[in-house]
Design a protein around this motif. Structure first.
Motif, PDB file in Angstrom:
ATOM      1  N   GLY A 109       0.371  -1.221   0.047  1.00 36.00           N
ATOM      2  CA  GLY A 109       0.082   0.008   0.040  1.00 36.00           C
ATOM      3  C   GLY A 109       1.021   1.473   0.231  1.00 36.00           C
ATOM      4  N   ALA A 110       2.200   1.287   0.232  1.00 33.45           N
ATOM      5  CA  ALA A 110       2.552   2.601  -0.406  1.00 33.45           C
ATOM      6  C   ALA A 110       2.589   3.107  -1.681  1.00 33.45           C
ATOM      7  CB  ALA A 110       4.244   2.228   0.147  1.00 33.45           C
ATOM      8  N   ASN A 111       2.418   4.741  -1.506  1.00 32.77           N
ATOM      9  CA  ASN A 111       2.723   5.444  -2.687  1.00 32.77           C
ATOM     10  C   ASN A 111       3.643   5.183  -3.206  1.00 32.77           C
ATOM     11  OD1 ASN A 111       4.134   7.199  -1.526  1.00 32.77           O
ATOM     12  ND2 ASN A 111       1.488   7.786  -0.428  1.00 32.77           N
ATOM     13  N   ALA A 112       4.161   6.569  -4.422  1.00 29.63           N
ATOM     14  CA  ALA A 112       5.279   6.424  -5.112  1.00 29.63           C
ATOM     15  C   ALA A 112       6.353   6.761  -3.941  1.00 29.63           C
ATOM     16  CB  ALA A 112       5.341   6.900  -6.517  1.00 29.63           C
ATOM     17  N   ALA A 113       5.970   7.777  -3.399  1.00 34.24           N
ATOM     18  CA  ALA A 113       6.540   9.189  -2.540  1.00 34.24           C
ATOM     19  C   ALA A 113       7.358   8.418  -1.955  1.00 34.24           C
ATOM     20  CB  ALA A 113       5.837  10.087  -1.976  1.00 34.24           C
ATOM     21  N   TRP A 142      11.594   6.554  -1.516  1.00 31.65           N
ATOM     22  CA  TRP A 142      12.015   7.344   0.067  1.00 31.65           C
ATOM     23  C   TRP A 142      12.437   6.560   1.043  1.00 31.65           C
ATOM     24  CZ3 TRP A 142      14.144  11.887   1.881  1.00 31.65           C
ATOM     25  CH2 TRP A 142      14.741  11.921   2.909  1.00 31.65           C
ATOM     26  N   TYR A 143      11.781   5.113   0.837  1.00 32.64           N
ATOM     27  CA  TYR A 143      12.363   3.823   2.139  1.00 32.64           C
ATOM     28  C   TYR A 143      12.073   2.445   1.610  1.00 32.64           C
ATOM     29  CZ  TYR A 143       9.033   6.990   5.558  1.00 32.64           C
ATOM     30  OH  TYR A 143       8.338   7.714   6.630  1.00 32.64           O
ATOM     31  N   THR A 177      13.843   2.502  -2.457  1.00 30.10           N
ATOM     32  CA  THR A 177      14.800   3.230  -3.369  1.00 30.10           C
ATOM     33  C   THR A 177      15.227   3.449  -2.655  1.00 30.10           C
ATOM     34  OG1 THR A 177      12.642   3.529  -4.715  1.00 30.10           O
ATOM     35  CG2 THR A 177      15.210   3.644  -5.748  1.00 30.10           C
ATOM     36  N   LEU A 178      15.583   4.989  -2.190  1.00 30.30           N
ATOM     37  CA  LEU A 178      16.565   5.323  -1.575  1.00 30.30           C
ATOM     38  C   LEU A 178      17.901   4.966  -0.890  1.00 30.30           C
ATOM     39  CD1 LEU A 178      17.835   8.160  -2.306  1.00 30.30           C
ATOM     40  CD2 LEU A 178      16.102   8.655  -0.213  1.00 30.30           C
ATOM     41  N   PRO A 179      17.303   3.749  -0.030  1.00 30.33           N
ATOM     42  CA  PRO A 179      18.458   2.766   1.143  1.00 30.33           C
ATOM     43  C   PRO A 179      19.409   2.330   0.624  1.00 30.33           C
ATOM     44  CG  PRO A 179      16.107   3.041   1.860  1.00 30.33           C
ATOM     45  CD  PRO A 179      15.747   3.934   0.753  1.00 30.33           C
ATOM     46  N   GLN A 180      18.476   1.718  -0.963  1.00 35.53           N
ATOM     47  CA  GLN A 180      19.320   0.790  -1.015  1.00 35.53           C
ATOM     48  C   GLN A 180      20.787   1.825  -2.714  1.00 35.53           C
ATOM     49  OE1 GLN A 180      17.376  -2.201  -3.999  1.00 35.53           O
ATOM     50  NE2 GLN A 180      15.242  -1.699  -2.745  1.00 35.53           N
ATOM     51  N   LEU A 181      20.115   3.073  -2.857  1.00 31.29           N
ATOM     52  CA  LEU A 181      21.061   3.877  -3.738  1.00 31.29           C
ATOM     53  C   LEU A 181      22.022   4.445  -2.395  1.00 31.29           C
ATOM     54  CD1 LEU A 181      18.702   5.505  -6.209  1.00 31.29           C
ATOM     55  CD2 LEU A 181      20.573   3.614  -6.703  1.00 31.29           C
ATOM     56  N   LYS A 182      21.536   3.997  -1.241  1.00 27.87           N
ATOM     57  CA  LYS A 182      22.614   4.844  -0.600  1.00 27.87           C
ATOM     58  C   LYS A 182      24.534   4.576  -0.507  1.00 27.87           C
ATOM     59  CE  LYS A 182      23.350   5.355   4.957  1.00 27.87           C
ATOM     60  NZ  LYS A 182      22.905   4.280   5.743  1.00 27.87           N
ATOM     61  N   PRO A 183      25.053   3.025  -0.833  1.00 25.79           N
ATOM     62  CA  PRO A 183      25.750   3.571  -1.236  1.00 25.79           C
ATOM     63  C   PRO A 183      27.087   4.705  -2.461  1.00 25.79           C
ATOM     64  CG  PRO A 183      25.619   1.240  -1.010  1.00 25.79           C
ATOM     65  CD  PRO A 183      24.176   2.378  -0.988  1.00 25.79           C
TER      66      PRO A 183
END
Length: 317
Positions: free
Chosen positions: A221-225, A229-230, A232-238
């Motif tokens: 049920g998570a929307n695109a934002a 944020w929760y 995609t972004l953590p996996q892009l951290k490196p």
């Protein structure tokens, strides 16, 4: 009736027939290790001669004073570093460089991340064209684009003509002759050239993200934002950490834009610290010892900022 006799093998014999333990240069593992070091040796020697030896020579040079080739060791040896503390021009150029860093780098990385996320959409048409167009400024020569920007932001340049034509300004602005506007032009130039470069890193990172994690977030049920944020972004951290360190190092060592766009003016207020190092070395009564001291201060600043970014960004358990 014959009796079969089973030979008795002593434990020592089995111990003697065991394969080599892999220790020592005479063993198979030792020979492989030696072969690896032999292949690495030429590259290691080149790095030592081309990088670390000049760094050592620069440190020795930073302990010397004099003009041109007439150099001698300073008394005290740290005289050039003491001189830095009282050099108002050095501190002004350092503050200007940090201003570029604080404003330009976060904006550039944020815009690059947004563009990468947009261009990663599989339903987007003409993705190849958009990616090429955004990355293309990075392929332009630093000197060429700086001269184009200098022409555009001249008093009678394109920017003033457009702003006057749409009635945003009443009179032409001297973009390169005022402190804040000159700094603004440099920041705009940096954003134009390097945003696409960082976008490519983020785009590569997005394409390596496991799509099942994104789908799982949508099922929950998570929307695109929230998914971005929760998940995609953590996996892009490196990748974000890598681009932040590279962008920080590049901005601290900024030279071309300061030299070609504004020539450091007006009155050194848009000059970067690397540009000031060049001025000290080759323009203002060449003092290579003092310039070497400035270069080591830049090295320390770059190393400290990189260490802080690694400490803050690396949260592995």
């Amino acid at each position: 009736m014959s009796t079969q006799v089973t030979p008795v093998v002593s434990p020592d014999r089995h111990r003697d027939e065991r394969p080599p333990s892999g220790r020592g240069f005479g063993s198979l593992g030792g020979r492989r290790s030696l072969t690896g070091w032999i292949f690495l040796l030429p590259a290691a020697l080149l790095i030592l001669v081309m990088n670390f030896w000049p760094m050592f020579q620069a440190f020795i040079l930073s302990l010397q004073t004099g003009r041109g080739a007439q150099l001698s060791f300073a008394e005290p040896l740290w005289f050039n570093y003491e001189r830095l503390l009282a050099d108002q021009t050095f501190w002004m150029t350092l503050r200007t460089t940090l201003l570029y860093l604080v404003i330009q780098v976060p904006i550039m990385l944020a815009v690059a991340l947004v563009l990468a996320n947009i261009l990663n959409n599989p339903r987007l048409r003409f993705k190849g064209m958009w990616r090429t167009a955004i990355f293309l400024p990075c392929a332009v020569s630093l000197v060429s684009y700086a001269l184009v920007f200098r022409t555009m932001f001249a008093t009678d340049g394109l920017v003033n003509d457009v702003l006057t034509g749409i009635n945003l300004i009443d009179a032409p602005i001297n973009w390169l002759g005022q402190t804040h506007t000159a700094q603004f032009v440099i920041i705009i130039g940096l954003l134009w050239r390097w945003t696409g470069y960082n976008m490519v890193f983020y785009l590569a990172g997005l394409q390596n993200i496991d799509h099942s994690t994104v789908e799982a977030a949508k099922v929950d049920g998570a929307n695109a934002a929230k998914t971005f944020w929760y998940v995609t972004l953590p996996q892009l951290k490196p990748m974000i950490l890598l681009t932040a360190i590279m962008s920080t190092n590049g901005t601290i060592q900024l030279f071309d834009e300061s030299y070609n766009l504004t020539a450091g003016g007006p009155a050194y207020t848009s000059m970067s610290v690397s540009h000031y190092l060049y001025e000290v070395s080759f323009v203002q009564n060449p003092n290579f010892g003092y310039a070497a001291a400035i270069s080591y201060v830049i090295l320390v600043i770059v190393a400290l900022l990189a260490a802080i970014q690694l400490k803050v960004g690396d949260k592995r358990d």
